[in-house]
Motif scaffolding. Structure first.
Motif: not given
Lengths: 348, 380
Positions: B324-331, B333-343
């Motif tokens: 479920a969180s693969d996409a975020v962890r593989r990102d 450039e960190g675009i998905m984590r830009a808002g401070g999201y941490r898996v």
């Protein structure tokens, strides 16, 4: 996480610490026993029937004798059908699971404070889901929302919004079973002899299906989400669930799990459309005429409300006039005597 | 100025002659200015922070006396008389060069020097600003000069009354008399308050200047340090070249040694410079702190809640098998984590929710538990 304790405070937590879940509104205000749920629904149904019957009688004496009012069980069935409708809508909009679960919880909670005969679930369902998109931070514009649902206007959604929020007592935060299942599944990987990835994935997919089924039941109003999640995992693989529970030192939960499993398996059926259609047909006759726009009872109620508002306005105007007569309203009030006017100015 | 006794009532309203800004700037963003075409220096008008008088200017300007407009005369400059009528400079020159003459519009006697440049489009505003400024100069009592709030409010009321009368030309003689009476009564107080205000303004100015000097000093210091460093570097380079030319040792070793030395010296220099800058900025901070000492600085106290967050029930692993969180962890450039999201935080929340209330027995029976079942029909 826990903050580093200042040096002069003993780092051992005091025994009075409340668990986080027990501080939630879900635990405090939306947790019931099966008997309580039943009693609540029956009493709601009874008082609604009495009120509607009185309205009919006031309109035309004797007109209510041949009306077949809905029973609480039938109401529940209708709500259940609209729970499935929320899932369909969410699939259509591709909303995340969180929105779906939240919308369903709102709908169920709403009908613990209101009855189907007053507010038809087909409208409440739309409002509950729209509210859920906002409270779970997945906002969608009202136009995009209504234009994708046939025969729906913006006012259908918005008219009930405050009523729904009020019925929920503005308690929008919900602890969901699917999140608990996710956490449970992650934690299962920590077990010494955890199954391999393929099996894990298989169990998870099955368990998620069971969580979705559990939304058709009253489980979330009775059990905490962690127990529902564990029951769903247990339905997928009971050994794994039992091992995990023992590893957590929570054997007591294993006695609770079977009843949840039974509930999911028994109440998780989608109600048959034929039965619900029949209920809906009867509901057309017995719905509260005071809430049907244009009916005699509706007009009478509106008139009464108008009269009340009028008298309130008159009273307020009188108060203001008196205050003006007593003295210059801006002059002598320097010493805190202005409270009289402030009290009059409460809401409108 | 005792205008009350004169025939031209409101005479005290005449603008005093204030020298215009030394360099008349050509344009300002909000209100464009025009350069004066006449040799006469007109005073008055509203000055901006830099001490310049900004003038109102419009393409529709037209002199009400000679009817010449900006189309005919692009350099048209309208000025305002003390009776708040506009006319152009050439009309003023024509009418008032020979001494005081009546206003062509209202017949009030006007002088050439009493014309002021226009700042606001609306002349009523122009007048109000002038009146209020005038009034504020004399009615400068403060709250401390009164025994209670009531009398202070009465005083403010009276001031507002007088101002209103003057602006709207109501009972001018009586109002003038009131002002005169007030002035006579409170002469010493007015003087004292004036001095107080001046002293305050002076202190403010001095403080600002001190700060400016301080900043200047620091900038100079930095510049000097930079220059020294450049010189030193240059010297080192020259020395290296000299040694390379004269000595027959291994060139590579020599270069490396000189590089190391240069680095050492540079480090010493930067630390010294940082020290100096730190010292001066500390001084500045101290002086600021001394000003702000009136406001007590309450130490921050973190929220001390006593929630049990099930910390002992789970341990967060650094990684999980989690499609479920693969996409975020593989990102990458960190675009998905830009808002401070941490898996990890999402995992932690899920884990916490998996163990929350795990051993909570379900409620049984009709006894109202915590829920209290306040079943009320919501009404619209």
């Amino acid at each position: 996480m826990a903050l580093p304790a200042p040096p002069d405070v003993p780092s051992i937590p005091p025994p009075t610490r409340t668990p986080l879940f027990e501080g939630s509104t879900q635990f405090r205000n939306w947790r019931f026993s099966q008997q309580q749920l039943h009693a609540t629904r029956v009493s709601l149904n009874r008082s609604a029937v009495t009120a509607i019957r009185n309205t009919f009688e006031a309109d035309l004496p004797g007109s209510s004798s041949d009306i077949q009012f809905l029973e609480s069980k039938e109401e529940l069935l209708l709500v259940k059908l609209y729970v499935t409708k929320i899932s369909q809508l969410c699939g259509h909009f591709r909303f995340p699971e969180e929105v779906e679960a939240t919308g369903i919880s709102y709908l169920k909670r709403f009908y613990l404070k209101n009855t189907v005969m007053d507010w038809h679930p087909k409208n409440v369902m739309l409002t509950a889901l729209f509210l859920a998109t906002k409270t779970t931070n997945n906002p969608i514009s009202l136009e995009a929302y209504t234009s994708n649902i046939p025969r729906t206007s913006a006012s259908d959604v918005l008219d009930l919004e405050f009523l729904v929020a009020q019925s929920l007592a503005f308690e929008f935060a919900i602890w969901h079973a699917h999140r608990a299942l996710w956490g449970l599944w992650l934690d299962v990987q920590d077990l010494p002899n955890a199954p391999n990835r393929d099996d894990l994935q298989k169990y998870y997919d099955t368990a998620v299906q069971h969580v979705r089924t559990s939304r058709l039941t009253d489980a979330e109003l009775i059990y905490p989400p962690s127990q529902i999640a564990l029951a769903c995992l247990s339905l997928a693989d009971s050994d794994l669930a039992a091992t995990w529970a023992r590893a957590k030192g929570a054997e007591s939960v294993l006695q609770i799990i079977p009843s949840i499993k039974d509930m999911i398996l028994q109440d998780g059926q989608v109600p048959s459309v034929e039965v619900v259609r029949e209920i809906d047909r009867r509901l057309k006759v017995c719905k509260n005429p005071e809430k049907v726009v244009g009916s005699k009872a509706y007009l009478a109620k509106k008139e009464k409300e108008e009269r009340e508002a009028e008298s309130k306005r008159a009273k307020k105007a009188e108060g203001v006039r008196k205050a003006m007569e007593d003295g210059d309203p801006f002059g002598d009030e320097l010493n805190g005597a202005a409270t009289a006017i402030a009290a009059l100015d409460d809401d409108d | 100025m005792s205008g009350a006794s004169r025939s031209n009532v409101g005479g005290w309203l005449r603008g005093t002659t204030i020298r215009k800004g030394a360099t008349p700037s050509t344009t300002r963003s909000a209100t464009p200015q025009v350069q004066s075409t006449s040799s006469t220096v007109f005073g008055g008008g509203v000055k901006d922070a830099s001490g310049r008088t900004s003038e109102f200017f419009s393409m529709d300007d037209q002199c009400p006396v000679c009817k010449s407009d900006r189309y005919l005369n692009p350099k048209l400059r309208l000025l305002v008389s003390s009776c708040y009528h506009k006319m152009c400079e050439s009309c003023i020159d024509r009418l008032f060069t020979l001494g005081p003459a009546p206003c062509p519009i209202c017949n009030k006697i006007l002088r050439k020097l009493a014309f002021i440049p226009q700042t606001f489009e609306d002349l009523v505003v122009e007048k109000e600003v002038a009146v209020r400024r005038k009034i504020a100069k004399e009615f400068n009592k403060r709250r401390e000069d009164f025994p209670d709030l009531r009398s202070y409010n009465d005083y403010l009321e009276e001031v507002e009354d007088i101002t209103f009368n003057l602006i709207n030309d109501i009972d001018i003689p009586q109002t003038e008399a009131r002002i005169a009476a007030y002035r006579k009564e409170n002469a010493s107080l007015i003087e004292r308050n004036l001095q107080r205000e001046e002293a305050y303004a002076q202190a403010l100015k001095e403080h600002e200047e001190a700060e400016k000097r301080e900043r200047q000093l620091r900038a100079d210091e930095l510049r000097r340090a930079e220059e020294e460093e450049r010189d030193a570097r240059e010297g080192e380079r020259r020395a290296l070249i000299d040694t390379l030319a004269q000595s027959d040792a291994d060139a590579g070793r020599l270069v490396a040694r000189s590089k190391a030395e240069a680095q050492k010296r540079a480090a010493a220099r930067t630390s010294a410079a940082a020290h100096a800058v730190q010292a001066s900025s500390a001084l500045l901070l101290r002086s600021r702190a001394a000003q702000g000492a009136a406001v007590p600085d309450v130490p921050h106290v973190a929220i001390q809640d006593d929630w049990y967050a099930y910390e002992d029930m789970f341990t967060l692993r650094p990684s999980y098998f989690d499609p479920a969180s693969d996409a975020v962890r593989r990102d990458r450039e960190g675009i998905m984590r830009a808002g401070g999201y941490r898996v990890e935080e999402a995992w932690e929340r899920a884990l916490r929710s998996a163990v929350a209330g795990l051993d909570l027995p379900p409620l049984v029976g009709l006894a109202a538990g915590q829920g209290d079942g306040d079943v009320v029909m919501a009404s619209v």
